[in-house]
Design a protein around this motif. Structure first.
Motif, mmCIF file in Angstrom:
data_model
loop_
_atom_site.group_PDB
_atom_site.id
_atom_site.type_symbol
_atom_site.label_atom_id
_atom_site.label_comp_id
_atom_site.label_asym_id
_atom_site.label_seq_id
_atom_site.Cartn_x
_atom_site.Cartn_y
_atom_site.Cartn_z
ATOM 1 N N LEU A 128 0.845 -1.191 0.000
ATOM 2 C CA LEU A 128 0.000 0.000 0.000
ATOM 3 C C LEU A 128 0.883 1.244 0.000
ATOM 4 O O LEU A 128 1.821 1.342 0.789
ATOM 5 C CB LEU A 128 -0.920 -0.003 1.225
ATOM 6 C CG LEU A 128 -2.021 1.028 1.230
ATOM 7 C CD1 LEU A 128 -3.070 0.682 0.181
ATOM 8 C CD2 LEU A 128 -2.674 1.118 2.589
ATOM 9 N N HIS A 129 0.579 2.174 -0.906
ATOM 10 C CA HIS A 129 1.360 3.406 -1.049
ATOM 11 C C HIS A 129 0.432 4.603 -0.895
ATOM 12 O O HIS A 129 -0.785 4.483 -1.045
ATOM 13 C CB HIS A 129 2.001 3.462 -2.448
ATOM 14 C CG HIS A 129 2.883 2.306 -2.748
ATOM 15 N ND1 HIS A 129 4.242 2.346 -2.580
ATOM 16 C CD2 HIS A 129 2.595 1.066 -3.202
ATOM 17 C CE1 HIS A 129 4.759 1.184 -2.917
ATOM 18 N NE2 HIS A 129 3.779 0.387 -3.300
ATOM 19 N N TYR A 130 1.035 5.765 -0.620
ATOM 20 C CA TYR A 130 0.233 6.989 -0.566
ATOM 21 C C TYR A 130 -0.302 7.352 -1.950
ATOM 22 O O TYR A 130 -1.412 7.832 -2.082
ATOM 23 C CB TYR A 130 1.046 8.158 -0.013
ATOM 24 C CG TYR A 130 1.149 8.143 1.500
ATOM 25 C CD1 TYR A 130 0.021 8.292 2.285
ATOM 26 C CD2 TYR A 130 2.372 7.985 2.123
ATOM 27 C CE1 TYR A 130 0.105 8.284 3.665
ATOM 28 C CE2 TYR A 130 2.473 7.978 3.502
ATOM 29 C CZ TYR A 130 1.335 8.131 4.263
ATOM 30 O OH TYR A 130 1.424 8.120 5.624
ATOM 31 N N SER A 131 0.510 7.162 -2.967
ATOM 32 C CA SER A 131 0.075 7.433 -4.339
ATOM 33 C C SER A 131 0.860 6.523 -5.280
ATOM 34 O O SER A 131 1.770 5.811 -4.853
ATOM 35 C CB SER A 131 0.310 8.898 -4.724
ATOM 36 O OG SER A 131 1.676 9.141 -4.941
ATOM 37 N N PHE A 152 -5.275 6.086 -1.198
ATOM 38 C CA PHE A 152 -4.119 5.199 -1.239
ATOM 39 C C PHE A 152 -4.048 4.497 -2.587
ATOM 40 O O PHE A 152 -5.004 4.493 -3.354
ATOM 41 C CB PHE A 152 -4.195 4.160 -0.115
ATOM 42 C CG PHE A 152 -4.190 4.773 1.258
ATOM 43 C CD1 PHE A 152 -3.019 5.193 1.846
ATOM 44 C CD2 PHE A 152 -5.375 4.939 1.950
ATOM 45 C CE1 PHE A 152 -3.016 5.773 3.098
ATOM 46 C CE2 PHE A 152 -5.383 5.512 3.206
ATOM 47 C CZ PHE A 152 -4.203 5.928 3.780
ATOM 48 N N PHE A 153 -2.895 3.870 -2.837
ATOM 49 C CA PHE A 153 -2.647 3.146 -4.078
ATOM 50 C C PHE A 153 -2.132 1.762 -3.722
ATOM 51 O O PHE A 153 -1.188 1.619 -2.938
ATOM 52 C CB PHE A 153 -1.618 3.904 -4.927
ATOM 53 C CG PHE A 153 -1.363 3.283 -6.256
ATOM 54 C CD1 PHE A 153 -2.281 3.405 -7.282
ATOM 55 C CD2 PHE A 153 -0.206 2.564 -6.489
ATOM 56 C CE1 PHE A 153 -2.052 2.829 -8.516
ATOM 57 C CE2 PHE A 153 0.039 1.990 -7.712
ATOM 58 C CZ PHE A 153 -0.891 2.121 -8.733
ATOM 59 N N SER A 169 10.173 -3.200 1.269
ATOM 60 C CA SER A 169 9.749 -2.335 0.172
ATOM 61 C C SER A 169 9.048 -3.151 -0.896
ATOM 62 O O SER A 169 9.240 -4.351 -1.019
ATOM 63 C CB SER A 169 10.951 -1.595 -0.425
ATOM 64 O OG SER A 169 11.843 -2.539 -0.951
ATOM 65 N N SER A 170 8.228 -2.494 -1.669
ATOM 66 C CA SER A 170 7.447 -3.211 -2.679
ATOM 67 C C SER A 170 8.115 -3.118 -4.038
ATOM 68 O O SER A 170 9.214 -2.615 -4.189
ATOM 69 C CB SER A 170 6.046 -2.621 -2.737
ATOM 70 O OG SER A 170 6.114 -1.356 -3.317
ATOM 71 N N SER A 171 7.396 -3.583 -5.041
ATOM 72 C CA SER A 171 7.948 -3.681 -6.388
ATOM 73 C C SER A 171 8.269 -2.320 -6.995
ATOM 74 O O SER A 171 9.149 -2.221 -7.824
ATOM 75 C CB SER A 171 6.961 -4.413 -7.279
ATOM 76 O OG SER A 171 5.783 -3.660 -7.395
#
Length: 192
Positions: A128-131, A152-153, A169-171
């Motif tokens: 999950l990211h802020y954008s 969220f993104f 961390s994600s992709s």
């Protein structure tokens, strides 16, 4: 202004004129003009100061409202999933964590039958990211009320990141670190 005739007669003409006006008013309202008894309409009871009761009761409760603000029961969050056409609206308790939001968003996505169909509905496979422009994913144990955002993104993790869960961390951040092999001087030929 009274006419000179009405002054001579002592105002009788003026009284007759008022009587005729009253008869016209009665005939307009549907009453017969022949009855001399005036029917009074019932006026509804009104309160001259409608806010008087509210001012008195709110004076004591305003201090209580300042001391005890209303508690949030649910948060409405917008989650956009990568390659999806629109944002999902997810209702979730404010004491939930990021991992709970990911799972709820995936359930909502499948429930609504959105396209494209997701390869996996496991919450561990997503970050999950802020954008869509933020490179680092949010910490899965962080509470939603402390994040300070309602949009969220959701981005799927890469296959090697899913297998090795040691990397938080994600992709998206891994994609930036990878050297691009396909970019060479081929693009340079088109600029000349």
């Amino acid at each position: 202004m009274p006419s000179p005739k009405s002054q001579r007669r002592g105002g009788t003409e003026e009284k007759n004129r008022k009587g005729r006006l009253a008869e016209k008013a009665m005939s307009f309202s549907g009453l017969s003009g022949g009855s001399s008894a005036a029917v009074l309409l019932q006026r509804p009871r009104t309160v001259p100061d409608l806010l008087a009761g509210r001012r008195n009761s709110s004076a004591g409760s305003s201090a209580a409202a300042v001391q005890f603000p209303p508690k949030l029961t649910k948060l409405l969050l917008n989650v956009t999933i990568q390659r999806s056409t629109g944002a999902l609206q997810v209702l979730i308790p404010p004491d939930s964590m990021v991992e709970d939001l990911i799972a709820a968003a995936l359930r909502q996505y499948v429930k609504e039958g959105r396209r494209p169909v997701l390869a996996s509905t496991n919450a561990r496979d997503y970050g999950l990211h802020y954008s869509q422009f933020s490179l680092e994913s949010l910490d899965r144990t962080e509470k939603l009320a402390a994040l300070g955002s309602r949009n969220f993104f959701l981005c799927p993790k890469m296959a090697e990141t899913v297998q090795t869960t040691s990397s938080p961390s994600s992709s998206c951040s891994n994609e930036v670190d990878k050297p691009t092999k396909s970019i060479g001087l081929s693009w340079f030929k088109f600029t000349l």
